[in-house]
Design an enzyme around this catalytic site. Structure first.
Site, PDB file in Angstrom:
ATOM      1  N   CYS A   1      -0.087   5.909   2.708  1.00  0.00           N
ATOM      2  CA  CYS A   1      -1.503   6.007   3.069  1.00  0.00           C
ATOM      3  C   CYS A   1      -2.013   7.405   2.777  1.00  0.00           C
ATOM      4  CB  CYS A   1      -1.720   5.669   4.543  1.00  0.00           C
ATOM      5  SG  CYS A   1      -1.004   6.883   5.680  1.00  0.00           S
TER       6      CYS A   1
ATOM      7  N   ASP B   1       4.318   9.557   5.641  1.00  0.00           N
ATOM      8  CA  ASP B   1       4.678   9.436   4.228  1.00  0.00           C
ATOM      9  C   ASP B   1       3.387   9.254   3.439  1.00  0.00           C
ATOM     10  OD1 ASP B   1       5.551   8.688   1.703  1.00  0.00           O
ATOM     11  OD2 ASP B   1       7.187   7.431   2.451  1.00  0.00           O
ATOM     12  N   HIS B   2       3.069  10.236   2.603  1.00  0.00           N
ATOM     13  CA  HIS B   2       1.795  10.187   1.878  1.00  0.00           C
ATOM     14  C   HIS B   2       1.771   9.071   0.838  1.00  0.00           C
ATOM     15  CE1 HIS B   2      -2.093  11.705   1.067  1.00  0.00           C
ATOM     16  NE2 HIS B   2      -1.858  12.964   1.360  1.00  0.00           N
ATOM     17  N   ARG B   3       2.903   8.446   0.584  1.00  0.00           N
ATOM     18  CA  ARG B   3       2.913   7.327  -0.370  1.00  0.00           C
ATOM     19  C   ARG B   3       2.324   6.056   0.228  1.00  0.00           C
ATOM     20  NH1 ARG B   3       9.199   7.229  -1.738  1.00  0.00           N
ATOM     21  NH2 ARG B   3       9.151   7.335   0.539  1.00  0.00           N
TER      22      ARG B   3
END
Length: 468
Positions: free
Chosen positions: A442, A438-440
């Site tokens: 890291c 999940d790019h949110r």
């Protein structure tokens, strides 16, 4: 719930994990039976598992609220129990108190107190109860039921007590799971010899028919009606096979769809030389063959090492609170393919287990998941998932994150490939590792650092010693 006449109504209990309803699969008791405290009285299927529900009351069954295949909401009447002697209320209450002292009498997320196994009995096919009429304002709940013949024959079988139109026998099928399995694979239950009590056709009977080469009924197409011989009259003409999206399959679809909608996921991957890892496992098992360690257990240990170094991935995003929540413990999910779909049983606080304990827990958990005996609580609450899709003979994948987790490590098959070792070409055992995150939670630096650490440990298992 106790009524004025001394009977007790057991309501479908809270099954936990946000489940609000359950489908009745099979009644374990019938009207007139005597039951004990915590005896299993019904098998139900939720969106997460098939479970037995124990009754906290002792006495005589006077009503079953619902039939096999019916969906009951949590909090609605499930079974009505009268005092065992059928008449003396005070004696009946004394019986309740005496037997409830033998067990706890508590219901914890629908699974009783653990005393019900000894009282569980398999019986011959019984009479089911007719569906309850809707209650009118001011009316009393219907605590009696009108019996009607069951099991009901599935399409293609004859009415009980008569010969089938095709000359076959009578298909006695109780479980909706068995009916669905037979329908999906085009098996006519009327042609099967049931091995259950009273000739009931069980799942094993259908599976045995599938394993035996023989002409079988074709799958029922969309928009068709069964004929007297068990065939189908295609009114739609398209021949499509329709499979209802229910139960576990529906829960999986909903969860994956939500994950894809909400999570901005990214997948990165790297090839790794797993030769040393395979040799390490072989050495461990040669030293202690009585307690073998699987490659999956070693990969789980490597994941735990990586999450200790990069805890940002052991997290979830709280969208309502606009915050990232990092979990203190690692609740490791293990993707397991079962007959009921892809399940992800969870090993809670996996970081506290030794490698051998991980191996034992993984073996026990995946076996229970495939057998359908895990309670719903064991299928939720994960913080990170390990997916060994290499068992399907594939090298790589871009999997969907198990919502609401933040990351998933995928492992491809281990195969012999040419590899450069110290400047020389050699044949090594190579696997592909992929991390979907999940790019949110890291950026690429953290995700890449985690995956590189995992790959380094796969190639040099001795690195794990520095982190234990």
């Amino acid at each position: 719930m106790t009524t004025v006449d001394g009977t007790r109504v057991f309501l479908l209990p809270d099954l936990g994990e946000g489940l609000t309803e359950a489908e009745i699969v099979e009644w374990r008791v019938a009207v007139g039976d005597n039951v004990t405290v915590d005896q299993s009285v019904v098998e139900v299927e939720t969106a997460k598992a098939v479970v037995d529900v124990p009754c906290p009351y002792a006495g005589r069954v006077v009503a079953l609220h619902g039939v096999a295949g019916e969906t009951r909401p949590v909090g609605q009447p499930l079974i009505t129990i009268a005092p065992a002697d059928g008449g003396d209320e005070s004696a009946g209450q004394a019986t309740y108190r005496e037997q409830e002292r033998a067990g706890s009498g508590n219901i914890l997320i629908g699974y009783g107190t653990g005393h019900g196994a000894a009282g569980r009995r398999r019986r011959r096919p019984r009479l089911a109860v007719a569906p309850e009429p809707p209650a009118t304002p001011g009316s009393s709940p219907p605590y009696t039921a009108t019996p009607m013949p069951v099991p009901t024959p599935v399409p293609g079988s004859a009415v009980p007590g008569s010969a089938s139109a095709s000359g076959g026998g009578v298909a006695l099928v109780i479980s909706p799971i068995v009916r669905r399995l037979a329908r999906e694979h085009g098996v006519d239950p009327a042609t099967l010899r049931g091995t259950g009590p009273g000739g009931v056709v069980r799942r094993a009977d259908v599976e045995a028919a599938l394993a035996t080469p023989a002409p079988r009924l074709a799958p029922v197409p969309e928009g068709t009606e069964p004929t007297a011989t068990g065939g189908a009259a295609n009114s739609a003409g398209d021949g499509n096979l329709v499979i209802p999206l229910t139960g576990v399959r529906k829960a999986i679809a909903d969860k994956l769809s939500r994950s894809r909608r909400e999570i901005p996921e990214v997948t990165i991957w790297v090839d790794a030389d797993a030769t040393a890892l395979v040799e390490t496992r072989r050495a461990i098992n040669a030293a202690t063959p009585d307690t073998p360690v699987s490659l999956l257990a070693l990969l789980a240990r490597i994941c735990l090492s990586g999450l200790r170094r990069f805890p940002q991935l052991n997290a979830r995003v709280d969208t309502e609170g606009q915050r990232i929540v990092q979990s203190r413990g690692v609740h490791l999910g293990i993707a397991a393919q079962t007959d009921r779909g892809l399940l992800v049983p969870v090993l809670r606080d996996a970081q506290s287990l030794t490698t051998r304990e991980l191996a034992a827990a993984l073996a026990e958990t995946t076996a229970a998941a495939r057998a359908g005996t895990l309670p719903p609580a064991r299928l939720t609450g994960g913080t990170f998932t390990l997916n060994n899709y290499g068992v399907f003979g594939v090298d790589g994948s871009t999997p969907i994150i198990n919502h609401p987790e933040a990351a998933l490590l995928g492992v491809g098959r281990i195969v012999d490939k040419p590899w450069v070792v110290d400047g020389q070409l050699a044949v090594r055992k190579v696997t592909q590792l992929s991390l979907t995150f999940d790019h949110r939670v890291c950026d690429g630096g953290v995700a890449g650092g985690f995956l590189r650490h995992v790959a380094d440990c796969v190639e040099q298992p001795a690195l794990l010693v520095a982190n234990v």
